[in-house]
Scaffold this motif. Structure first.
Motif, PDB file in Angstrom:
ATOM      1  N   VAL A 119       3.683  -1.127   3.807  1.00  0.00           N
ATOM      2  CA  VAL A 119       3.418   0.241   3.365  1.00  0.00           C
ATOM      3  C   VAL A 119       4.707   0.874   2.864  1.00  0.00           C
ATOM      4  N   ILE A 120       4.634   1.443   1.677  1.00  0.00           N
ATOM      5  CA  ILE A 120       5.765   2.218   1.159  1.00  0.00           C
ATOM      6  C   ILE A 120       5.363   3.685   1.195  1.00  0.00           C
ATOM      7  N   ALA A 162      -1.702   6.111   3.371  1.00  0.00           N
ATOM      8  CA  ALA A 162      -1.460   4.696   3.060  1.00  0.00           C
ATOM      9  C   ALA A 162      -1.662   3.813   4.290  1.00  0.00           C
ATOM     10  N   LEU A 163      -1.203   4.277   5.452  1.00  0.00           N
ATOM     11  CA  LEU A 163      -1.302   3.440   6.649  1.00  0.00           C
ATOM     12  C   LEU A 163      -2.752   3.164   7.052  1.00  0.00           C
ATOM     13  N   VAL A 164      -3.615   4.084   6.764  1.00  0.00           N
ATOM     14  CA  VAL A 164      -5.012   3.872   7.131  1.00  0.00           C
ATOM     15  C   VAL A 164      -5.654   2.841   6.201  1.00  0.00           C
ATOM     16  N   VAL A 198       0.866  -1.178   0.000  1.00  0.00           N
ATOM     17  CA  VAL A 198       0.000   0.000   0.000  1.00  0.00           C
ATOM     18  C   VAL A 198       0.904   1.231   0.000  1.00  0.00           C
ATOM     19  N   SER A 199       0.582   2.214  -0.829  1.00  0.00           N
ATOM     20  CA  SER A 199       1.403   3.426  -0.842  1.00  0.00           C
ATOM     21  C   SER A 199       0.522   4.665  -0.904  1.00  0.00           C
ATOM     22  N   GLY A 200       1.132   5.818  -0.622  1.00  0.00           N
ATOM     23  CA  GLY A 200       0.407   7.093  -0.632  1.00  0.00           C
ATOM     24  C   GLY A 200       0.717   7.875  -1.885  1.00  0.00           C
ATOM     25  N   ILE A 201       1.272   9.068  -1.720  1.00  0.00           N
ATOM     26  CA  ILE A 201       1.604   9.909  -2.865  1.00  0.00           C
ATOM     27  C   ILE A 201       3.040  10.408  -2.717  1.00  0.00           C
ATOM     28  N   GLY A 202       3.727  10.454  -3.818  1.00  0.00           N
ATOM     29  CA  GLY A 202       5.110  10.917  -3.831  1.00  0.00           C
ATOM     30  C   GLY A 202       5.955   9.978  -4.662  1.00  0.00           C
ATOM     31  N   CYS A 203       7.241  10.297  -4.788  1.00  0.00           N
ATOM     32  CA  CYS A 203       8.121   9.476  -5.624  1.00  0.00           C
ATOM     33  C   CYS A 203       8.146   8.035  -5.127  1.00  0.00           C
ATOM     34  N   SER A 204       8.339   7.854  -3.816  1.00  0.00           N
ATOM     35  CA  SER A 204       8.444   6.498  -3.269  1.00  0.00           C
ATOM     36  C   SER A 204       7.155   5.725  -3.502  1.00  0.00           C
ATOM     37  N   PHE A 225       2.761  -7.537  -7.095  1.00  0.00           N
ATOM     38  CA  PHE A 225       2.076  -8.064  -5.911  1.00  0.00           C
ATOM     39  C   PHE A 225       0.651  -7.521  -5.943  1.00  0.00           C
ATOM     40  N   ASN A 226      -0.102  -7.728  -4.866  1.00  0.00           N
ATOM     41  CA  ASN A 226      -1.368  -6.999  -4.699  1.00  0.00           C
ATOM     42  C   ASN A 226      -0.986  -5.590  -4.281  1.00  0.00           C
ATOM     43  N   THR A 227      -1.391  -4.597  -5.034  1.00  0.00           N
ATOM     44  CA  THR A 227      -0.938  -3.240  -4.702  1.00  0.00           C
ATOM     45  C   THR A 227      -2.101  -2.263  -4.683  1.00  0.00           C
ATOM     46  N   LEU A 228      -2.010  -1.301  -3.788  1.00  0.00           N
ATOM     47  CA  LEU A 228      -3.051  -0.296  -3.621  1.00  0.00           C
ATOM     48  C   LEU A 228      -2.369   1.066  -3.504  1.00  0.00           C
TER      49      LEU A 228
END
Lengths: 400, 275
Positions: free
Chosen positions: B91-92, B73-75, B48-54, B63-66
């Protein structure tokens, strides 16, 4: 809008973002708080250089999210400071709670919004889903065709927002990347002319007016909440009188006149198109090309979406056979886009109302080409001749 | 890329968008190596990731990715984990994503000690939007929004997460790849909230403004300024100024959130059946 330059005007080559940052510099607001988001980031980034170089007197807060940015400017505006921020798409969405509070507290915040598609899926390019989502938040919304209008609208927005009959925040919208990142030739005013035009902010109430203590945003239940909302609605209605007054005054210093909307070759038009933002430039070219072929087409470019200038629109559109409303946003009502609904409703009671159709286009930055717009005009010329519209809502330029 | 690692990537999405000299590929590869070491199944693992380069990294991982919203992302990951505690949830995130807009969620995920492994790619800057300073940009460093130096104090994310209640906390760098991989593996194995801060190079938006204009400069900077946690313990605060303390700060066993929740449910089910 005429481009006749006044003596106090300077020709510059600026992008939409640069033009708005430059307008902010000339306004020299007391407080700016912001958080980066594409494609708006440049506005406040450039503005931060003005702050660092001492070109402005602004207190610049680099906050940890857009929710905090809007909260900070609400606090600053309540304290009586002339306050600005800027955002796009998800940044605006994250502000949501406080966007409403800004309007409800009647705080004259000016916020340039660089229109971008809302997630998801994630997309950084232009559409109007962000500001259309905020259409009922109580903010005035001005849409810009190019960097010149983004600049001019930003300056006028300060006066509109702070007018004692209005006291409402204003979003100054420009299309992400198409305007924000494209270099344009425009006229700017000199600093003194801008300062004379925007003048001093004299809020009726402010937290720093310690001789007249006030409270902003307290609990307001069945007793007075409704009255406050009614007053807010009145402020928006008053903006219909104030916006042309400010435009007139601005024309006096700039030579550029701004109405609620621009009518382009609509006089004897059988098919009229209505757009917001940068698509107007493309549409004008198409109108010119089709006019040269003897086809009676015209364009209405809406500048002021909130408040919606219903009476003026009715006067302009009455008697036109066919009207195509271009929506760069989907409302997911299964019945057309937001601009379509509002305009069609505005025309409901008018005699000789045009037949109205809707085209949803350009979502997520999908390019709108002259041939697409020509197709819309051709469809509507055909509808005008036949006396009926075949398809009320069309998705333009999408694979289906 | 070797064939073993290639199997974990959506190779049709490559090449990636990261700039020349960016360290994010090194961190992403370290994560994949750690997963490969553990022999985890791609189907049982969620990124699971949020927003940004990473946060673009999961787009390249098979993988399964969101891919979610900025800071959250953590929520989203918490939702995934409580719904399916059997899945491995990773989480990335980045320094802006995790410490500014999403700081609150980081604290609370750690407080609950939910079994999520968070890898924070710390490039000291908001890279995706063009180099504005973040809460992890060093004081006095230069950024597009700090042309005369950053006046803000930075904070130590590892100490924050440790104080908030995590089970495993470590910091590594893209120069020290093998220790970084081992930290990530340990974090993945750990039952509970794990946090690995990976110092990564952003030559284009951070380095160029701070006399470290290439990826190599930034790797050398990591090499020259990294201090192992054991040595740091014997150093004075003044000596540690400008240094990167690397190593494992915390590795403890504590009740994990989804297990505690499951136990409560079972206990109460037993209560009801006994009535």
């Amino acid at each position: 809008m005429s481009l006749a330059a006044k003596s106090n005007e300077i020709r510059m080559a600026l992008t939409g973002n640069e033009s708005v940052a430059y307008a902010m510099k000339q306004i020299n607001p007391d407080v700016v708080a912001a958080y980066p988001i594409t494609p708006q980031t440049e506005i406040v980034q450039i503005f931060s250089s003005y702050v660092a170089d001492g070109d402005v007197d602004t207190v610049f807060e680099r906050v940890e999210s857009e929710h905090s940015a809007m909260s900070a400017v609400v606090g600053a505006a309540a304290a009586g400071a002339r306050s600005m921020t800027a955002t796009s798409a998800n940044g605006l969405a994250l502000m949501w709670e406080v966007v409403y509070i800004a309007a409800s507290n009647r705080l004259p915040i000016v916020m340039p919004v660089v229109n971008r598609a809302l997630s998801g899926p994630i997309n950084i390019h232009c559409d109007h889903s962000d500001t259309m989502g905020a259409r009922d938040s109580g903010w005035i919304q001005l849409y810009s065709e190019n960097a010149q209008e983004a600049y001019d609208n930003t300056l006028q927005a300060v006066r509109i927002a702070e007018h004692p009959d209005v006291e409402l925040p204003v979003m100054v919208c420009q299309d992400g990347f198409i305007i924000s990142h494209a270099l344009d030739n425009l006229y700017t005013l000199d600093d003194a002319a801008v300062q004379a035009f925007v003048g001093q902010n004299n809020p009726r109430y402010s937290l720093l007016d310690v001789d007249h203590p006030t409270t902003f945003g307290p609990l307001d239940l069945q007793d007075w909440y409704f009255e406050h909302k009614r007053q807010q609605a009145e402020g928006m209605k008053n903006a219909l009188d104030v916006i042309p007054e400010i435009a007139k005054e601005y024309e006096g210093i700039s030579g550029r006149d701004y109405g609620f909307f621009e009518e382009y070759r609509t006089d004897d038009a059988e098919a009229v198109m209505m757009v917001l933002g940068s698509t107007a430039g493309t549409a004008k070219d198409v109108v010119d090309a089709m006019r040269s072929e003897g086809k009676r087409v015209g364009l209405v470019k809406l500048r002021v979406f909130r408040p919606l200038p219903v009476a003026h629109l009715v006067r302009a559109l009455r008697g036109k056979p066919a009207l195509a409303i271009m929506d760069r946003a989907e409302s997911f009502a299964a019945s057309g886009g937001p601009l379509y609904k509002e305009i069609r409703s505005a025309l409901y009671d008018c005699e000789q109302a045009p037949m109205v159709s809707n085209y949803i286009y350009g979502l997520g930055g999908r390019d709108i080409r002259p041939e697409d717009l020509r197709q819309v005009f051709e469809d509507n010329l055909r509808a005008a001749a036949a006396g009926h519209i075949e398809k009320p809502v069309t998705y333009l330029g999408v694979r289906e | 890329m070797n064939d073993k690692l290639k199997a974990y990537f959506r190779t049709d999405h490559l090449p990636h968008i990261w700039c020349p000299g960016c360290g994010n590929g090194i961190v992403t590869a370290a994560i994949v190596r750690a997963i490969d070491d553990l022999g985890w199944s791609k189907d049982d693992t969620v990124f699971v990731s949020g927003i940004g380069c990473s946060s673009r990294a999961p787009g390249y991982l098979d993988f399964n990715t969101l891919h979610t919203t900025h800071g959250r992302a953590l929520v989203f990951a918490t939702g995934v984990k409580v719904a399916r505690p059997d899945l491995n949830v990773i989480v990335i995130t980045g320094d802006g994503d995790a410490s500014a807009i999403g700081g609150n969620h980081l604290i609370h995920a750690a407080r609950r000690n939910i079994d999520i492994t968070t890898i924070c790619f710390n490039n000291n800057i908001y890279g995706m939007t063009g180099g504005q300073y973040s809460p992890l940009s060093p004081t006095d460093s230069f950024a597009s929004t700090a042309p005369y130096g950053n006046a803000d104090r930075t904070f130590d994310l590892c100490r924050l997460v440790e104080a908030a209640g995590a089970s495993y906390v470590a910091r590594g760098t893209t120069y020290h790849v093998t220790p970084l991989t081992n930290m990530i593996r340990r974090g993945l194995e750990k039952k509970g909230f794990s946090f690995v801060e990976a110092m990564t190079a952003c030559p284009v938006y951070f380095g160029r403004r701070n006399k470290l204009p290439t990826g190599v400069d930034l790797l050398n900077w990591q090499r020259d300024n990294a201090v192992p946690v054991s040595r740091a313990a014997k150093m004075e605060p003044e000596e540690l100024a400008g240094k990167i303390v690397i190593g494992t700060f915390l590795d403890v066993e504590m009740p994990e959130y989804t297990e505690t929740y499951e136990r409560l449910l079972k206990e109460h089910a037993a209560d009801r059946s006994g009535e």
